[in-house]
Design an enzyme around this catalytic site. Structure first.
Site, PDB file in Angstrom:
ATOM      1  N   PHE A 180      -1.993 -14.578 -12.532  1.00  0.00           N
ATOM      2  CA  PHE A 180      -2.353 -13.512 -13.217  1.00  0.00           C
ATOM      3  C   PHE A 180      -1.969 -13.493 -14.628  1.00  0.00           C
ATOM      4  O   PHE A 180      -0.940 -14.167 -14.947  1.00  0.00           O
ATOM      5  CB  PHE A 180      -1.762 -12.075 -12.677  1.00  0.00           C
ATOM      6  CG  PHE A 180      -0.482 -11.963 -12.955  1.00  0.00           C
ATOM      7  CD1 PHE A 180       0.211 -11.002 -13.843  1.00  0.00           C
ATOM      8  CD2 PHE A 180       0.511 -12.541 -11.842  1.00  0.00           C
ATOM      9  CE1 PHE A 180       1.607 -10.711 -13.910  1.00  0.00           C
ATOM     10  CE2 PHE A 180       1.797 -12.293 -11.814  1.00  0.00           C
ATOM     11  CZ  PHE A 180       2.284 -11.298 -13.041  1.00  0.00           C
ATOM     12  N   PRO A 181      -2.798 -13.086 -15.803  1.00  0.00           N
ATOM     13  CA  PRO A 181      -2.439 -13.058 -17.189  1.00  0.00           C
ATOM     14  C   PRO A 181      -1.165 -12.300 -17.299  1.00  0.00           C
ATOM     15  O   PRO A 181      -0.906 -11.310 -17.007  1.00  0.00           O
ATOM     16  CB  PRO A 181      -3.732 -12.650 -17.640  1.00  0.00           C
ATOM     17  CG  PRO A 181      -4.764 -12.685 -16.698  1.00  0.00           C
ATOM     18  CD  PRO A 181      -3.984 -12.579 -15.502  1.00  0.00           C
ATOM     19  N   CYS A 182      -0.347 -12.473 -18.381  1.00  0.00           N
ATOM     20  CA  CYS A 182       0.768 -12.022 -18.762  1.00  0.00           C
ATOM     21  C   CYS A 182       0.407 -11.126 -19.857  1.00  0.00           C
ATOM     22  O   CYS A 182       0.237 -11.541 -21.083  1.00  0.00           O
ATOM     23  CB  CYS A 182       1.802 -12.758 -19.252  1.00  0.00           C
ATOM     24  SG  CYS A 182       3.533 -11.982 -19.706  1.00  0.00           S
ATOM     25  N   GLN A 183       0.141  -9.737 -19.572  1.00  0.00           N
ATOM     26  CA  GLN A 183      -0.155  -8.812 -20.563  1.00  0.00           C
ATOM     27  C   GLN A 183       0.996  -8.101 -21.077  1.00  0.00           C
ATOM     28  O   GLN A 183       1.762  -7.942 -20.518  1.00  0.00           O
ATOM     29  CB  GLN A 183      -1.356  -7.944 -20.152  1.00  0.00           C
ATOM     30  CG  GLN A 183      -2.736  -8.723 -19.870  1.00  0.00           C
ATOM     31  CD  GLN A 183      -3.634  -7.572 -19.414  1.00  0.00           C
ATOM     32  OE1 GLN A 183      -3.545  -6.536 -19.016  1.00  0.00           O
ATOM     33  NE2 GLN A 183      -4.741  -7.701 -20.034  1.00  0.00           N
TER      34      GLN A 183
ATOM     35  N   ASN B 263       3.158 -17.675 -13.710  1.00  0.00           N
ATOM     36  CA  ASN B 263       2.704 -17.060 -14.787  1.00  0.00           C
ATOM     37  C   ASN B 263       3.704 -17.949 -16.156  1.00  0.00           C
ATOM     38  O   ASN B 263       4.350 -18.874 -15.732  1.00  0.00           O
ATOM     39  CB  ASN B 263       3.316 -15.610 -14.996  1.00  0.00           C
ATOM     40  CG  ASN B 263       2.431 -14.897 -15.965  1.00  0.00           C
ATOM     41  OD1 ASN B 263       2.560 -14.934 -17.126  1.00  0.00           O
ATOM     42  ND2 ASN B 263       1.817 -13.816 -15.533  1.00  0.00           N
TER      43      ASN B 263
END
Length: 432
Positions: A75-78, A116
């Protein structure tokens, strides 16, 4: 034969899936992907070419997950918002991690593996990772976070990523060990960090190089000639060299190459001292270096014609004059290559933004690494079909995972949920 089902979220081009399938196969376990999701259409294309089906799109449009044993997600690290507080943790609503938590609630698999960027480990002084841990543990999962370097898993790349692992209703001991590896790609010393990857002779960049790649990857004659001039024809000295205008050390700068006009020896000497001395605390505390006045420059570069030299450097656009002070103009993105890897060492981290600008001097050629070589740095087999557009392939590979690392993590997780006995675990690990 035992069977295991998995879900592949934020799948990209399918690196995590490929590694998981390799792990299951190595343990003589059949694996089936029951759902995959990826929003980027270019990545969907490559995924479909390699796995025979197109992933679903936006994960936010998925209502629930089908039955499966393991959830995979890169998952993207926002950024995490701390506008709301709960039990001392930041609020994760509105982030893509929340989508994973929501889908975990729809069907709780036996385990998960998330990958990640390294920065997640310390983001917001650890609050972000603590928030994730809190959300995971309240759903009944154990929580393990490992910082693993690809170089310790048979890949010639200094790449550190965080791997999050959880087992439902259990508190297992995993055999992995966190290790961020060397501080740079020239001081690597391999260690045994997994039962599946014992210490061995390290693989180097030379092991992944193609013998005779297409000439389109060669650097321009003008660039090569400038490099030859700097190193007096000995291009072996390119190994490990950076091309950057804000740092010293083993670096080449635009003024040495003459990218905006050839510079005299005095001009080069002034610029090299400028980027070194502007970091001195006596000129201020800005970490990335200070703008300096002529008087400040004269304290470390004494020359009777200093003013003329500064004017010339401004005219050639190596320096910029702002409110009575000078600053260097970065030429970093004008370089055909930003770093030359050393064939006898490991590579720097492959990243999406400039994976297409890693260079090498090999077989008497000064060139960029090819997409296939970039794929090999990540552990992708040569049978893996890359995007036909080189720039997109580089970008996707820089965004993907290191196959060997995910495979090692997946092997241990699969064994924990299918063969939980410590005795059986040891026997399976030895036979693998």
């Amino acid at each position: 034969m035992q069977k295991i089902r998995f879900v592949d979220l934020f799948s990209g081009i399918g690196g995590i899936r490929l590694a998981f399938e390799q792990a299951a196969d190595s343990l003589n376990i059949a694996s089936t992907c029951v759902l995959s999701s990826e929003i980027n259409t270019d990545a969907q294309l490559v995924y479909q070419e390699n796995f025979g089906h197109k992933p679903l799109g936006d994960v936010r449009l998925i209502d629930s997950l089908p039955e499966h044993e393991i959830l995979l997600a890169g998952f993207p690290c926002q950024s995490f918002s701390h506008a709301g507080k709960k039990a001392g943790f930041g609020d994760i609503r509105g982030t893509l991690f929340f989508e994973i938590a929501r889908l975990l609630d729809s069907y709780k698999p036996k385990a998960f593996i998330f990958e990640n960027v390294r920065g997640l480990y310390s983001h917001d002084e650890g609050k972000t990772l603590a928030t994730i841990q809190h959300e995971i543990q309240k759903r009944g999962y154990s929580f393990h976070a490992f910082l693993l370097n690809s170089a310790n898993f048979g890949l010639p790349q200094n790449r550190v990523r965080i791997y999050l692992v959880g087992i439902l209703d259990a508190s297992p001991t995993l055999k992995l060990m966190s290790d961020v590896g060397p501080k740079d790609s020239h001081s690597y010393n391999p260690q045994q960090l997994s039962l599946f990857y014992p210490a061995q002779k390290p693989i180097t960049v030379a092991d992944i190089l193609e013998n005779n790649p297409d000439s389109k990857y060669d650097c321009s004659p003008e660039f090569v000639n400038a490099l030859k001039r700097i190193f007096h024809g000995n291009l072996n000295r390119l190994h490990g060299v950076r091309l950057i205008d804000y740092r010293g050390g083993n670096s080449i700068h635009s003024w040495e190459l003459g990218l905006r006009g050839e510079c005299s020896a005095d001009e080069i000497a002034l610029m090299n001292l400028f980027i070194l001395k502007r970091r001195n605390k006596e000129f201020g505390r800005e970490q990335d270096g200070k703008l300096l006045t002529k008087e400040q420059i004269s304290s470390f570069f004494k020359h009777p014609h200093l003013g003329e030299i500064l004017d010339t450097l401004v005219n050639k656009k190596y320096l910029k004059f702002i409110n009575g002070k000078y600053k260097p103009l970065s030429g970093n993105f004008s370089f055909e290559v930003y770093k030359f890897v050393d064939p006898d060492k490991i590579s720097v981290t492959l990243v999406a933004s400039d994976a297409n600008r890693l260079g090498v001097y090999h077989n008497q050629r000064v060139r960029r690494l090819t997409p296939r070589e970039a794929a090999r740095l990540q552990g992708f087999p040569d049978s893996f079909i890359l995007h036909p557009n080189d720039d997109k392939a580089y970008y996707q590979l820089g965004n993907s995972v290191s196959i060997n690392v995910v495979k090692a993590v997946a092997q241990e997780v699969i064994l924990k949920i299918l063969i939980p006995s410590p005795t059986t675990l040891s026997q399976a690990a030895i036979s693998a």
